[in-house]
Design a protein around this motif. Structure first.
Motif, PDB file in Angstrom:
ATOM      1  N   TYR A 107       0.843  -1.206   0.000  1.00 38.87           N
ATOM      2  CA  TYR A 107       0.000   0.000   0.000  1.00 38.87           C
ATOM      3  C   TYR A 107       0.875   1.253   0.000  1.00 38.87           C
ATOM      4  CZ  TYR A 107      -3.393   3.506   1.355  1.00 38.87           C
ATOM      5  OH  TYR A 107      -4.176   4.634   1.387  1.00 38.87           O
ATOM      6  N   SER A 108       1.884   1.275   0.864  1.00 41.78           N
ATOM      7  CA  SER A 108       2.766   2.449   0.943  1.00 41.78           C
ATOM      8  C   SER A 108       3.500   2.671  -0.374  1.00 41.78           C
ATOM      9  CB  SER A 108       3.765   2.286   2.088  1.00 41.78           C
ATOM     10  OG  SER A 108       3.101   2.372   3.327  1.00 41.78           O
ATOM     11  N   SER A 109       3.923   1.589  -1.012  1.00 39.79           N
ATOM     12  CA  SER A 109       4.596   1.716  -2.308  1.00 39.79           C
ATOM     13  C   SER A 109       3.650   2.299  -3.351  1.00 39.79           C
ATOM     14  CB  SER A 109       5.107   0.350  -2.781  1.00 39.79           C
ATOM     15  OG  SER A 109       6.119  -0.111  -1.937  1.00 39.79           O
ATOM     16  N   LYS A 110       2.405   1.857  -3.323  1.00 40.36           N
ATOM     17  CA  LYS A 110       1.398   2.359  -4.263  1.00 40.36           C
ATOM     18  C   LYS A 110       1.157   3.858  -4.040  1.00 40.36           C
ATOM     19  CE  LYS A 110      -3.168   1.344  -4.365  1.00 40.36           C
ATOM     20  NZ  LYS A 110      -4.325   0.468  -4.287  1.00 40.36           N
ATOM     21  N   VAL A 111       1.009   4.246  -2.790  1.00 40.05           N
ATOM     22  CA  VAL A 111       0.775   5.660  -2.471  1.00 40.05           C
ATOM     23  C   VAL A 111       1.991   6.502  -2.868  1.00 40.05           C
ATOM     24  CG1 VAL A 111       0.511   7.301  -0.548  1.00 40.05           C
ATOM     25  CG2 VAL A 111      -0.897   5.236  -0.630  1.00 40.05           C
ATOM     26  N   ALA A 112       3.194   5.984  -2.577  1.00 37.34           N
ATOM     27  CA  ALA A 112       4.421   6.730  -2.853  1.00 37.34           C
ATOM     28  C   ALA A 112       4.632   6.976  -4.348  1.00 37.34           C
ATOM     29  CB  ALA A 112       5.622   5.990  -2.277  1.00 37.34           C
ATOM     30  N   THR A 113       4.078   6.112  -5.177  1.00 37.88           N
ATOM     31  CA  THR A 113       4.333   6.239  -6.619  1.00 37.88           C
ATOM     32  C   THR A 113       3.126   6.758  -7.406  1.00 37.88           C
ATOM     33  OG1 THR A 113       3.812   3.876  -6.899  1.00 37.88           O
ATOM     34  CG2 THR A 113       6.147   4.476  -6.612  1.00 37.88           C
ATOM     35  N   ILE A 114       2.161   7.313  -6.686  1.00 40.47           N
ATOM     36  CA  ILE A 114       1.015   7.926  -7.387  1.00 40.47           C
ATOM     37  C   ILE A 114       1.543   8.993  -8.342  1.00 40.47           C
ATOM     38  CG2 ILE A 114      -0.975   9.470  -7.085  1.00 40.47           C
ATOM     39  CD1 ILE A 114      -1.587   7.969  -4.467  1.00 40.47           C
ATOM     40  N   GLY A 115       1.062   8.963  -9.565  1.00 43.64           N
ATOM     41  CA  GLY A 115       1.466   9.947 -10.561  1.00 43.64           C
ATOM     42  C   GLY A 115       2.684   9.540 -11.377  1.00 43.64           C
ATOM     43  N   LEU A 116       3.281   8.397 -11.045  1.00 41.38           N
ATOM     44  CA  LEU A 116       4.420   7.906 -11.822  1.00 41.38           C
ATOM     45  C   LEU A 116       3.955   6.769 -12.728  1.00 41.38           C
ATOM     46  CD1 LEU A 116       7.174   7.630  -9.038  1.00 41.38           C
ATOM     47  CD2 LEU A 116       6.746   9.547 -10.581  1.00 41.38           C
ATOM     48  N   ASN A 117       4.445   6.785 -13.962  1.00 44.00           N
ATOM     49  CA  ASN A 117       4.104   5.672 -14.849  1.00 44.00           C
ATOM     50  C   ASN A 117       5.087   4.524 -14.616  1.00 44.00           C
ATOM     51  OD1 ASN A 117       6.435   5.962 -16.553  1.00 44.00           O
ATOM     52  ND2 ASN A 117       5.410   7.638 -17.644  1.00 44.00           N
ATOM     53  N   ASP A 119       7.419   3.172 -16.414  1.00 36.31           N
ATOM     54  CA  ASP A 119       8.812   3.455 -16.766  1.00 36.31           C
ATOM     55  C   ASP A 119       9.484   4.320 -15.706  1.00 36.31           C
ATOM     56  OD1 ASP A 119       8.719   1.970 -19.104  1.00 36.31           O
ATOM     57  OD2 ASP A 119       8.229   3.697 -20.376  1.00 36.31           O
ATOM     58  N   GLU A 120       8.769   5.301 -15.205  1.00 36.40           N
ATOM     59  CA  GLU A 120       9.320   6.160 -14.150  1.00 36.40           C
ATOM     60  C   GLU A 120       9.575   5.361 -12.863  1.00 36.40           C
ATOM     61  OE1 GLU A 120       7.413  10.534 -15.207  1.00 36.40           O
ATOM     62  OE2 GLU A 120       6.117   9.009 -14.285  1.00 36.40           O
ATOM     63  N   ILE A 121       8.672   4.445 -12.556  1.00 36.77           N
ATOM     64  CA  ILE A 121       8.855   3.611 -11.363  1.00 36.77           C
ATOM     65  C   ILE A 121      10.094   2.739 -11.524  1.00 36.77           C
ATOM     66  CG2 ILE A 121       7.874   1.715 -10.009  1.00 36.77           C
ATOM     67  CD1 ILE A 121       5.089   2.999 -10.577  1.00 36.77           C
ATOM     68  N   LYS A 122      10.282   2.158 -12.710  1.00 37.00           N
ATOM     69  CA  LYS A 122      11.474   1.334 -12.969  1.00 37.00           C
ATOM     70  C   LYS A 122      12.740   2.172 -12.864  1.00 37.00           C
ATOM     71  CE  LYS A 122       9.246  -2.048 -15.949  1.00 37.00           C
ATOM     72  NZ  LYS A 122       8.976  -2.444 -17.333  1.00 37.00           N
ATOM     73  N   GLU A 123      12.702   3.361 -13.448  1.00 36.90           N
ATOM     74  CA  GLU A 123      13.875   4.248 -13.407  1.00 36.90           C
ATOM     75  C   GLU A 123      14.179   4.666 -11.962  1.00 36.90           C
ATOM     76  OE1 GLU A 123      15.567   8.433 -15.296  1.00 36.90           O
ATOM     77  OE2 GLU A 123      13.508   7.833 -15.698  1.00 36.90           O
ATOM     78  N   LEU A 124      13.153   5.031 -11.222  1.00 38.19           N
ATOM     79  CA  LEU A 124      13.338   5.420  -9.822  1.00 38.19           C
ATOM     80  C   LEU A 124      13.921   4.266  -9.018  1.00 38.19           C
ATOM     81  CD1 LEU A 124      12.961   7.441  -7.497  1.00 38.19           C
ATOM     82  CD2 LEU A 124      10.607   6.586  -7.272  1.00 38.19           C
ATOM     83  N   THR A 125      13.401   3.071  -9.242  1.00 39.95           N
ATOM     84  CA  THR A 125      13.912   1.884  -8.543  1.00 39.95           C
ATOM     85  C   THR A 125      15.379   1.655  -8.867  1.00 39.95           C
ATOM     86  OG1 THR A 125      11.717   0.879  -8.553  1.00 39.95           O
ATOM     87  CG2 THR A 125      13.575  -0.598  -8.210  1.00 39.95           C
TER      88      THR A 125
END
Length: 150
Positions: A107-117, A119-125
């Motif tokens: 849940y926290s991961s989902k909330v933290a990445t709201i607004g990221l697509n 590709d952005e999530i992969k890049e951030l990771t």
């Protein structure tokens, strides 16, 4: 240079505070949810390796583990070949808490990445993994007595 570590620290402290509040009802005191999750994910891990995994000193880790054993969340089993090593396992009571901890993390991961697509999530990771690798190496060096030049 932007102060990235301030932002990362703020995120980490916020999520840790939320978790500590939410897990208090399960008698998990400060940060113990993290130990429980890592032991569940790595059954039989020894204290030294667990402390390395979550980047805490052995004294802090030992205190937390002993409290969790006392509270019936973890058990220690002495290694048959090396009496100094005690393997850690989650008890039935601890196993029942893991899905709750994992759901909170998701849940926290989902909330933290709201607004990221995606590709952005992969890049951030990927970027955060690089930062973590650098910081953990430095932590290990300092822990082992190396002085850093500022």
């Amino acid at each position: 240079m932007e102060d990235i570590l301030r932002e990362i620290g703020s995120i980490a402290r916020s999520l840790d505070s939320i978790s500590n509040i939410e897990f208090k009802q399960y008698e998990l005191s400060k940060g113990q949810y993290l130990y429980l999750a890592r032991v569940f994910e790595n059954p039989g891990i020894i204290l030294k390796d667990l402390c390395e995994l979550i980047c805490v000193d052995k004294t802090t880790g030992s205190r937390a583990i002993n409290n969790m054993v006392k509270n019936g969340l973890l058990i220690k089993k002495t290694d048959s070949t090396n009496n100094k090593n005690q393997h850690l396992y989650v008890t039935k009571k601890g196993e029942e808490l893991y899905p709750i901890i994992n759901n909170e993390n998701n849940y926290s991961s989902k909330v933290a990445t709201i607004g990221l697509n995606s590709d952005e999530i992969k890049e951030l990771t990927n970027l955060l993994n690089k930062v973590k690798t650098n910081v953990v190496k430095d932590w290990k060096d300092v822990k082992n007595g190396k002085k850093r030049d500022y």
